[in-house]
Design an enzyme around this catalytic site. Sequence first.
Site, PDB file in Angstrom:
ATOM      1  N   ASN A 219     -40.357  -6.708  39.643  1.00  0.00           N
ATOM      2  CA  ASN A 219     -39.110  -6.756  38.863  1.00  0.00           C
ATOM      3  C   ASN A 219     -37.930  -6.749  39.819  1.00  0.00           C
ATOM      4  O   ASN A 219     -38.111  -6.696  41.030  1.00  0.00           O
ATOM      5  CB  ASN A 219     -39.063  -5.602  37.856  1.00  0.00           C
ATOM      6  CG  ASN A 219     -39.146  -4.267  38.562  1.00  0.00           C
ATOM      7  OD1 ASN A 219     -38.295  -3.917  39.371  1.00  0.00           O
ATOM      8  ND2 ASN A 219     -40.222  -3.526  38.292  1.00  0.00           N
ATOM      9  N   ASP A 288     -45.013  -1.462  33.651  1.00  0.00           N
ATOM     10  CA  ASP A 288     -45.793  -0.809  32.591  1.00  0.00           C
ATOM     11  C   ASP A 288     -47.205  -1.374  32.518  1.00  0.00           C
ATOM     12  O   ASP A 288     -48.104  -0.734  31.995  1.00  0.00           O
ATOM     13  CB  ASP A 288     -45.088  -0.983  31.243  1.00  0.00           C
ATOM     14  CG  ASP A 288     -43.812  -0.149  31.180  1.00  0.00           C
ATOM     15  OD1 ASP A 288     -43.838   0.978  31.714  1.00  0.00           O
ATOM     16  OD2 ASP A 288     -42.798  -0.634  30.648  1.00  0.00           O
ATOM     17  N   LYS A 298     -56.825 -16.929  46.877  1.00  0.00           N
ATOM     18  CA  LYS A 298     -55.675 -17.605  46.264  1.00  0.00           C
ATOM     19  C   LYS A 298     -56.167 -18.525  45.128  1.00  0.00           C
ATOM     20  O   LYS A 298     -57.127 -19.288  45.318  1.00  0.00           O
ATOM     21  CB  LYS A 298     -54.955 -18.435  47.329  1.00  0.00           C
ATOM     22  CG  LYS A 298     -53.678 -19.043  46.806  1.00  0.00           C
ATOM     23  CD  LYS A 298     -52.998 -19.907  47.850  1.00  0.00           C
ATOM     24  CE  LYS A 298     -51.998 -20.813  47.169  1.00  0.00           C
ATOM     25  NZ  LYS A 298     -51.606 -21.934  47.973  1.00  0.00           N
ATOM     26  N   ASP A 315     -48.428   6.338  33.488  1.00  0.00           N
ATOM     27  CA  ASP A 315     -47.015   6.773  33.442  1.00  0.00           C
ATOM     28  C   ASP A 315     -46.858   7.882  34.478  1.00  0.00           C
ATOM     29  O   ASP A 315     -47.336   9.012  34.286  1.00  0.00           O
ATOM     30  CB  ASP A 315     -46.662   7.272  32.035  1.00  0.00           C
ATOM     31  CG  ASP A 315     -45.189   7.630  31.928  1.00  0.00           C
ATOM     32  OD1 ASP A 315     -44.615   8.113  32.926  1.00  0.00           O
ATOM     33  OD2 ASP A 315     -44.605   7.415  30.860  1.00  0.00           O
ATOM     34  N   ILE A 316     -46.224   7.545  35.581  1.00  0.00           N
ATOM     35  CA  ILE A 316     -46.168   8.490  36.717  1.00  0.00           C
ATOM     36  C   ILE A 316     -45.351   9.729  36.351  1.00  0.00           C
ATOM     37  O   ILE A 316     -45.784  10.859  36.555  1.00  0.00           O
ATOM     38  CB  ILE A 316     -45.606   7.772  37.970  1.00  0.00           C
ATOM     39  CG1 ILE A 316     -46.535   6.603  38.341  1.00  0.00           C
ATOM     40  CG2 ILE A 316     -45.459   8.754  39.133  1.00  0.00           C
ATOM     41  CD1 ILE A 316     -45.992   5.672  39.400  1.00  0.00           C
ATOM     42  N   PHE A 333     -35.475   8.384  34.900  1.00  0.00           N
ATOM     43  CA  PHE A 333     -34.406   7.439  34.578  1.00  0.00           C
ATOM     44  C   PHE A 333     -34.828   6.658  33.333  1.00  0.00           C
ATOM     45  O   PHE A 333     -36.024   6.527  33.047  1.00  0.00           O
ATOM     46  CB  PHE A 333     -34.162   6.465  35.742  1.00  0.00           C
ATOM     47  CG  PHE A 333     -33.118   6.962  36.704  1.00  0.00           C
ATOM     48  CD1 PHE A 333     -33.348   8.106  37.452  1.00  0.00           C
ATOM     49  CD2 PHE A 333     -31.910   6.302  36.857  1.00  0.00           C
ATOM     50  CE1 PHE A 333     -32.387   8.579  38.339  1.00  0.00           C
ATOM     51  CE2 PHE A 333     -30.943   6.765  37.740  1.00  0.00           C
ATOM     52  CZ  PHE A 333     -31.177   7.907  38.478  1.00  0.00           C
ATOM     53  N   LYS A 347     -37.163   9.711  25.424  1.00  0.00           N
ATOM     54  CA  LYS A 347     -37.983   9.756  26.649  1.00  0.00           C
ATOM     55  C   LYS A 347     -38.050  11.165  27.219  1.00  0.00           C
ATOM     56  O   LYS A 347     -39.081  11.585  27.745  1.00  0.00           O
ATOM     57  CB  LYS A 347     -37.420   8.797  27.698  1.00  0.00           C
ATOM     58  CG  LYS A 347     -37.930   7.379  27.463  1.00  0.00           C
ATOM     59  CD  LYS A 347     -37.401   6.354  28.420  1.00  0.00           C
ATOM     60  CE  LYS A 347     -37.768   4.984  27.870  1.00  0.00           C
ATOM     61  NZ  LYS A 347     -37.097   3.885  28.500  1.00  0.00           N
ATOM     62  N   LYS A 351     -41.800  12.401  27.562  1.00  0.00           N
ATOM     63  CA  LYS A 351     -42.376  12.568  28.903  1.00  0.00           C
ATOM     64  C   LYS A 351     -42.377  14.026  29.348  1.00  0.00           C
ATOM     65  O   LYS A 351     -42.964  14.355  30.370  1.00  0.00           O
ATOM     66  CB  LYS A 351     -41.599  11.709  29.910  1.00  0.00           C
ATOM     67  CG  LYS A 351     -41.588  10.227  29.524  1.00  0.00           C
ATOM     68  CD  LYS A 351     -41.360   9.313  30.705  1.00  0.00           C
ATOM     69  CE  LYS A 351     -41.313   7.864  30.261  1.00  0.00           C
ATOM     70  NZ  LYS A 351     -41.715   6.918  31.299  1.00  0.00           N
TER      71      LYS A 351
END
Length: 411
Positions: A219, A288, A298, A315-316, A333, A347, A351
Amino acid sequence: MARADQDAAPALADMDLSGKSITLAVTGGIAAYKACEIVRLLTGSGASVRVAMTQAATRFVGALTFEALSGGPVYVDQFSGGMPHLALGRGCDLLLVAPATADILAKAASGIADDLVSSVILAAQCPVAFAPAMNSAMWENPATQRNVRTLAGDGAAILGPASGPLACGTSGSGRMLEPGEIVEHCRCLLSPKPLAGKKVVVTAGPTYEAIDPVRGITNRSSGKQGYAIARSARLAGADVTLISGPTALPCPAGVRRIPVQSAAEMLDAVLGSVKDADIFIAVAAVADWGIENPCAEKIKKSSGAPEIRFRRNPDILGTVCALGERPALCVGFAAETQDILRYAQDKLRAKGADMIVANGARSAIQSDENEVIFVTRESAEPFGPAAKERVADRLIERIIQLTERSQEIQA
Ligand code: CTP
């Protein structure tokens, strides 16, 4: 939202060195010319700098240059009156020896005081930092390594050296850190240490999920916010481990970095580091979904459109929050594109974190600025827009407040 610069909190990152007094001892190596830039950067941050030089250093750079840059006399002669060897290492906040030759390290480690600079070091009553600079054979010599260990054991800070091209035409370890890095270490040494003795683990950057050896899914996270937080925590005196996905950013001074690629690797590194941590800050933009069927070779286009199967990544933050012996403070965050506050509060609960820093996913990613809301169970404090360094400083200040409050409750 209120602009951050209306907030009175001082930024650790821009820490002004006004009122700080630093003695710079320059010894005789080719890197002496870089000491000019150190004086310029320190005085530019508001510090007052006094310069002492060895006779050998004056053969590389004239005392007049340092006089002009520091705005004061330069001390070379031990017997010039006024006991400069006592005065220069007293009543100041830091004695910085840069560049520090193998010779001065040897003298300082053995308590030899046979010229002005070695006498200043022996008589110093302030923290002392050495920035070694020499040929790699001299640096790697067991005698130098022994001297450096002795100095560190006696409480001195050893800044560097780095590896790279050396003046002698070879390449290796022994190169003095760049002036900016040395000044950054000085800032760290001079800043208040409310997090001294605390261990902080930070995740940062993107993760990279391999599809085959040359392709993968990642990302656009730059890692800037997480790196700025690691740096602010370090400046506040914490022992900081930064677990980072792929970024091009340099590791902040004094921070231990563990580079990782995938979310699974990041989780392993986090679980390996978080056991005795006091504070966990999950800033990384963790994928995720990982790839269930990565290809060892390849993938060729002749084999048609690849069929990529995804599997949920761990989910760390959630995993760390659920640990039996979890860090006293877990911060996450939330990058959202809408309903920022509500999603952040969700969240926080889901969490089991102590704070969620909510930000706009579109504005934060790839930017040097951020606009956030610090969300806890009791409060929601907007902050910014502001430079990511300022956001990092404010977060660390909030964490310090929360840590102090929980210590008061325990007492
Ligand atoms: N996080 C994590 N591990 C994951 C996903 C996220 O540790 N696999 C952490 C991030 O570092 C961040 C927080 O969880 O601190 C929130 O991440 P975010 O992607 O915004 O939330 P998600 O839990 O993935 O929820 P959603 O996709 O529904 O927004």
